[in-house]
Design a protein around this motif. Structure first.
Motif, PDB file in Angstrom:
ATOM      1  N   HIS A  55       0.867  -1.181   0.000  1.00  0.00           N
ATOM      2  CA  HIS A  55       0.000   0.000   0.000  1.00  0.00           C
ATOM      3  C   HIS A  55       0.904   1.231   0.000  1.00  0.00           C
ATOM      4  O   HIS A  55       1.666   1.441   0.943  1.00  0.00           O
ATOM      5  CB  HIS A  55      -0.899  -0.022   1.238  1.00  0.00           C
ATOM      6  CG  HIS A  55      -2.043   0.920   1.171  1.00  0.00           C
ATOM      7  ND1 HIS A  55      -2.992   0.867   0.176  1.00  0.00           N
ATOM      8  CD2 HIS A  55      -2.395   1.934   1.975  1.00  0.00           C
ATOM      9  CE1 HIS A  55      -3.888   1.818   0.382  1.00  0.00           C
ATOM     10  NE2 HIS A  55      -3.545   2.487   1.472  1.00  0.00           N
ATOM     11  N   HIS A  56       0.822   2.009  -1.057  1.00  0.00           N
ATOM     12  CA  HIS A  56       1.796   3.071  -1.282  1.00  0.00           C
ATOM     13  C   HIS A  56       1.195   4.463  -1.136  1.00  0.00           C
ATOM     14  O   HIS A  56       0.144   4.739  -1.717  1.00  0.00           O
ATOM     15  CB  HIS A  56       2.407   2.896  -2.674  1.00  0.00           C
ATOM     16  CG  HIS A  56       2.977   1.534  -2.864  1.00  0.00           C
ATOM     17  ND1 HIS A  56       2.256   0.506  -3.431  1.00  0.00           N
ATOM     18  CD2 HIS A  56       4.158   1.017  -2.490  1.00  0.00           C
ATOM     19  CE1 HIS A  56       2.995  -0.591  -3.440  1.00  0.00           C
ATOM     20  NE2 HIS A  56       4.147  -0.313  -2.863  1.00  0.00           N
ATOM     21  N   LEU A  70      -2.598   9.226   2.092  1.00  0.00           N
ATOM     22  CA  LEU A  70      -3.010   7.833   1.948  1.00  0.00           C
ATOM     23  C   LEU A  70      -4.488   7.758   1.634  1.00  0.00           C
ATOM     24  O   LEU A  70      -5.304   8.468   2.243  1.00  0.00           O
ATOM     25  CB  LEU A  70      -2.749   7.060   3.246  1.00  0.00           C
ATOM     26  CG  LEU A  70      -1.287   6.793   3.585  1.00  0.00           C
ATOM     27  CD1 LEU A  70      -1.142   6.419   5.047  1.00  0.00           C
ATOM     28  CD2 LEU A  70      -0.747   5.694   2.686  1.00  0.00           C
ATOM     29  N   THR A  72      -7.284   4.543  -0.334  1.00  0.00           N
ATOM     30  CA  THR A  72      -7.352   3.283  -1.077  1.00  0.00           C
ATOM     31  C   THR A  72      -8.147   3.564  -2.343  1.00  0.00           C
ATOM     32  O   THR A  72      -9.375   3.649  -2.319  1.00  0.00           O
ATOM     33  CB  THR A  72      -8.010   2.180  -0.222  1.00  0.00           C
ATOM     34  OG1 THR A  72      -7.287   2.069   1.008  1.00  0.00           O
ATOM     35  CG2 THR A  72      -7.982   0.846  -0.946  1.00  0.00           C
ATOM     36  N   LYS A  81      -6.505  -0.300   5.701  1.00  0.00           N
ATOM     37  CA  LYS A  81      -5.129  -0.314   5.182  1.00  0.00           C
ATOM     38  C   LYS A  81      -4.466   1.051   5.324  1.00  0.00           C
ATOM     39  O   LYS A  81      -3.285   1.149   5.672  1.00  0.00           O
ATOM     40  CB  LYS A  81      -5.110  -0.746   3.714  1.00  0.00           C
ATOM     41  CG  LYS A  81      -5.377  -2.214   3.511  1.00  0.00           C
ATOM     42  CD  LYS A  81      -5.626  -2.626   2.072  1.00  0.00           C
ATOM     43  CE  LYS A  81      -4.683  -2.107   1.049  1.00  0.00           C
ATOM     44  NZ  LYS A  81      -4.869  -2.721  -0.273  1.00  0.00           N
ATOM     45  N   ASP A  82      -5.219   2.113   5.063  1.00  0.00           N
ATOM     46  CA  ASP A  82      -4.657   3.467   5.159  1.00  0.00           C
ATOM     47  C   ASP A  82      -4.221   3.783   6.581  1.00  0.00           C
ATOM     48  O   ASP A  82      -3.127   4.307   6.802  1.00  0.00           O
ATOM     49  CB  ASP A  82      -5.674   4.500   4.671  1.00  0.00           C
ATOM     50  CG  ASP A  82      -6.056   4.262   3.220  1.00  0.00           C
ATOM     51  OD1 ASP A  82      -5.155   4.228   2.376  1.00  0.00           O
ATOM     52  OD2 ASP A  82      -7.262   4.089   2.955  1.00  0.00           O
TER      53      ASP A  82
END
Length: 93
Positions: A55-56, A70, A72, A81-82
């Motif tokens: 996750h970039h 961040l 998604t 995830k963020d």
């Protein structure tokens, strides 16, 4: 695909992160360093944890300031995830 968080879940998660704000479905923070070299050194430290998480962040560099965002993209907003990646990146100096 990760599930998008509700507004209430986002506010609850955001309360656990200092120096991060929620703006337009993005989790953001800005770090300030002594100069450009220190800012780039910091950015380089973000690579391994982002790769490990798969996750970039979006990164903006302006001389001695680094803005990290961040979200998604495939979920159309913020997911767990963020917040997980933000917690890891918060530990990097």
């Amino acid at each position: 695909m990760a599930q998008r968080l509700t507004d209430a879940e986002i506010q609850e998660q955001a309360g656990g992160l200092s120096d991060w704000t929620v703006e337009e479905s993005k989790l953001q923070t800005t770090r300030t360093f002594k100069d450009f070299i220190a800012a780039i050194e910091f950015v380089n430290k973000l690579v391994e944890p982002a790769e490990s998480a798969g996750h970039h962040p979006d990164i903006e560099i302006s001389y001695n300031k680094v803005k990290i965002s961040l979200t998604t993209h495939d979920a159309g907003g913020l997911t767990q995830k963020d917040f997980d990646v933000a917690a890891v990146l918060s530990q990097i100096n």
